[in-house]
Write a protein that holds these residues in place. Structure first.
Motif, PDB file in Angstrom:
ATOM      1  N   GLY A   1     -67.022   1.749  79.321  1.00  0.00           N
ATOM      2  CA  GLY A   1     -66.634   0.584  80.029  1.00  0.00           C
ATOM      3  C   GLY A   1     -65.590  -0.222  79.143  1.00  0.00           C
ATOM      4  O   GLY A   1     -65.205  -1.497  79.557  1.00  0.00           O
ATOM      5  N   ARG A   2     -65.238  -0.135  77.830  1.00  0.00           N
ATOM      6  CA  ARG A   2     -64.557  -0.891  76.940  1.00  0.00           C
ATOM      7  C   ARG A   2     -63.343  -0.104  76.473  1.00  0.00           C
ATOM      8  O   ARG A   2     -62.163  -0.650  76.460  1.00  0.00           O
ATOM      9  CB  ARG A   2     -65.170  -1.195  75.718  1.00  0.00           C
ATOM     10  N   PHE A   3     -63.571   1.283  76.310  1.00  0.00           N
ATOM     11  CA  PHE A   3     -62.399   1.924  75.910  1.00  0.00           C
ATOM     12  C   PHE A   3     -61.938   2.990  77.020  1.00  0.00           C
ATOM     13  O   PHE A   3     -62.743   3.565  77.664  1.00  0.00           O
ATOM     14  CB  PHE A   3     -62.881   3.031  74.990  1.00  0.00           C
ATOM     15  N   THR A   4     -60.724   3.307  77.072  1.00  0.00           N
ATOM     16  CA  THR A   4     -59.986   4.294  77.891  1.00  0.00           C
ATOM     17  C   THR A   4     -59.114   5.329  77.443  1.00  0.00           C
ATOM     18  O   THR A   4     -58.245   4.820  76.596  1.00  0.00           O
ATOM     19  CB  THR A   4     -59.330   3.586  79.261  1.00  0.00           C
ATOM     20  N   ILE A   5     -59.426   6.556  77.664  1.00  0.00           N
ATOM     21  CA  ILE A   5     -58.497   7.679  77.093  1.00  0.00           C
ATOM     22  C   ILE A   5     -57.529   7.940  78.007  1.00  0.00           C
ATOM     23  O   ILE A   5     -57.906   8.267  79.473  1.00  0.00           O
ATOM     24  CB  ILE A   5     -59.293   8.801  76.275  1.00  0.00           C
ATOM     25  N   SER A   6     -56.288   8.288  77.571  1.00  0.00           N
ATOM     26  CA  SER A   6     -55.390   8.704  78.697  1.00  0.00           C
ATOM     27  C   SER A   6     -54.149   9.475  78.057  1.00  0.00           C
ATOM     28  O   SER A   6     -54.263   9.851  76.742  1.00  0.00           O
ATOM     29  CB  SER A   6     -54.652   7.503  79.254  1.00  0.00           C
ATOM     30  N   SER A   7     -53.432  10.450  78.749  1.00  0.00           N
ATOM     31  CA  SER A   7     -52.615  11.047  77.913  1.00  0.00           C
ATOM     32  C   SER A   7     -51.174  11.013  78.751  1.00  0.00           C
ATOM     33  O   SER A   7     -51.049  10.686  80.159  1.00  0.00           O
ATOM     34  CB  SER A   7     -53.103  12.810  78.184  1.00  0.00           C
ATOM     35  N   ASP A   8     -50.025  11.239  78.045  1.00  0.00           N
ATOM     36  CA  ASP A   8     -48.891  11.417  78.572  1.00  0.00           C
ATOM     37  C   ASP A   8     -48.170  12.681  78.107  1.00  0.00           C
ATOM     38  O   ASP A   8     -47.815  12.944  77.029  1.00  0.00           O
ATOM     39  CB  ASP A   8     -47.869  10.093  78.090  1.00  0.00           C
ATOM     40  N   ASN A   9     -48.302  13.793  78.971  1.00  0.00           N
ATOM     41  CA  ASN A   9     -48.051  14.903  78.678  1.00  0.00           C
ATOM     42  C   ASN A   9     -46.519  15.212  78.235  1.00  0.00           C
ATOM     43  O   ASN A   9     -46.059  15.947  77.547  1.00  0.00           O
ATOM     44  CB  ASN A   9     -48.251  15.897  79.962  1.00  0.00           C
ATOM     45  N   ALA A  10     -45.506  14.243  78.915  1.00  0.00           N
ATOM     46  CA  ALA A  10     -44.140  14.394  78.781  1.00  0.00           C
ATOM     47  C   ALA A  10     -44.005  13.812  77.376  1.00  0.00           C
ATOM     48  O   ALA A  10     -42.854  14.345  76.541  1.00  0.00           O
ATOM     49  CB  ALA A  10     -43.451  13.246  79.417  1.00  0.00           C
ATOM     50  N   LYS A  11     -44.628  13.144  76.839  1.00  0.00           N
ATOM     51  CA  LYS A  11     -44.632  12.417  75.222  1.00  0.00           C
ATOM     52  C   LYS A  11     -45.643  13.189  74.309  1.00  0.00           C
ATOM     53  O   LYS A  11     -45.516  12.962  73.147  1.00  0.00           O
ATOM     54  CB  LYS A  11     -44.879  11.087  75.376  1.00  0.00           C
ATOM     55  N   ASN A  12     -46.416  14.389  75.066  1.00  0.00           N
ATOM     56  CA  ASN A  12     -47.291  14.824  73.909  1.00  0.00           C
ATOM     57  C   ASN A  12     -48.243  13.881  73.102  1.00  0.00           C
ATOM     58  O   ASN A  12     -48.398  14.123  71.985  1.00  0.00           O
ATOM     59  CB  ASN A  12     -46.626  15.973  73.129  1.00  0.00           C
ATOM     60  N   THR A  13     -48.588  12.841  73.906  1.00  0.00           N
ATOM     61  CA  THR A  13     -49.331  11.658  73.351  1.00  0.00           C
ATOM     62  C   THR A  13     -50.681  11.568  74.079  1.00  0.00           C
ATOM     63  O   THR A  13     -50.732  11.370  75.437  1.00  0.00           O
ATOM     64  CB  THR A  13     -48.557  10.667  73.093  1.00  0.00           C
TER      65      THR A  13
END
Length: 118
Positions: free
Chosen positions: A66-78
Motif C-alpha cells: 500500500g505504500r511501495f510500488t514496483i514497476s519496470s521500463d523495459n525500454a530503459k532496462n530499469t
C-alpha cells in the motif's frame, strides 16, 4: 551474466517519498524476476518487493504493501521502486537483485542508502 546498479536513495522526512532505480545490463534476456531488498543496521537483509519479467506479476512484503510500488521500463532496462509515506523503520540500504531463468542470482551491488527522519 546480469549486472544491476541501484540509485535514488537519500534523506527524507517521515511521510515523504523517494523513487529508487535499478538499471539492468548484460544478459537481460535471461532475467526471470527482479527484486528489491533492504538491510537495516544490525538486521538481516529482507525482501521488499519483486516483479516478474514475463507477466509483470508483483509481490510486496506486508510492511510495505500500500505504500511501495514496483514497476519496470523495459525500454530503459530499469526497475523502479516508488516509496510513499515513508516511515523511519524504512531506513536501510536498498539493493536490487535478479533471478535468471538459468537459476542463478546476480551479485549484490553496493545498494543505495535510504534514511527516513522522524
Amino acid at each position: 551474466e546480469v549486472q544491476l546498479v541501484e540509485s535514488g536513495g537519500g534523506l527524507v522526512q517521515a511521510g515523504g517519498s523517494l523513487r529508487l532505480s535499478c538499471v539492468v545490463s548484460g544478459s537481460t534476456f535471461d532475467v526471470y524476476n527482479i527484486g528489491w531488498f533492504r538491510q537495516a543496521p544490525a538486521k538481516e537483509r529482507q525482501g521488499v518487493s519483486r516483479i516478474s519479467s514475463s507477466d509483470g506479476a508483483t509481490y510486496y512484503a506486508e510492511a510495505v504493501k500500500g505504500r511501495f510500488t514496483i514497476s519496470s521500463d523495459n525500454a530503459k532496462n530499469t526497475v523502479y521502486l516508488q516509496m510513499n509515506f515513508l516511515k523511519p523503520e524504512d531506513t536501510a540500504v536498498y539493493y536490487c537483485n535478479c533471478r535468471t531463468y538459468s537459476g542463478s542470482y546476480s551479485d549484490w551491488g553496493q545498494g543505495t542508502q535510504v534514511t527516513v527522519s522522524s
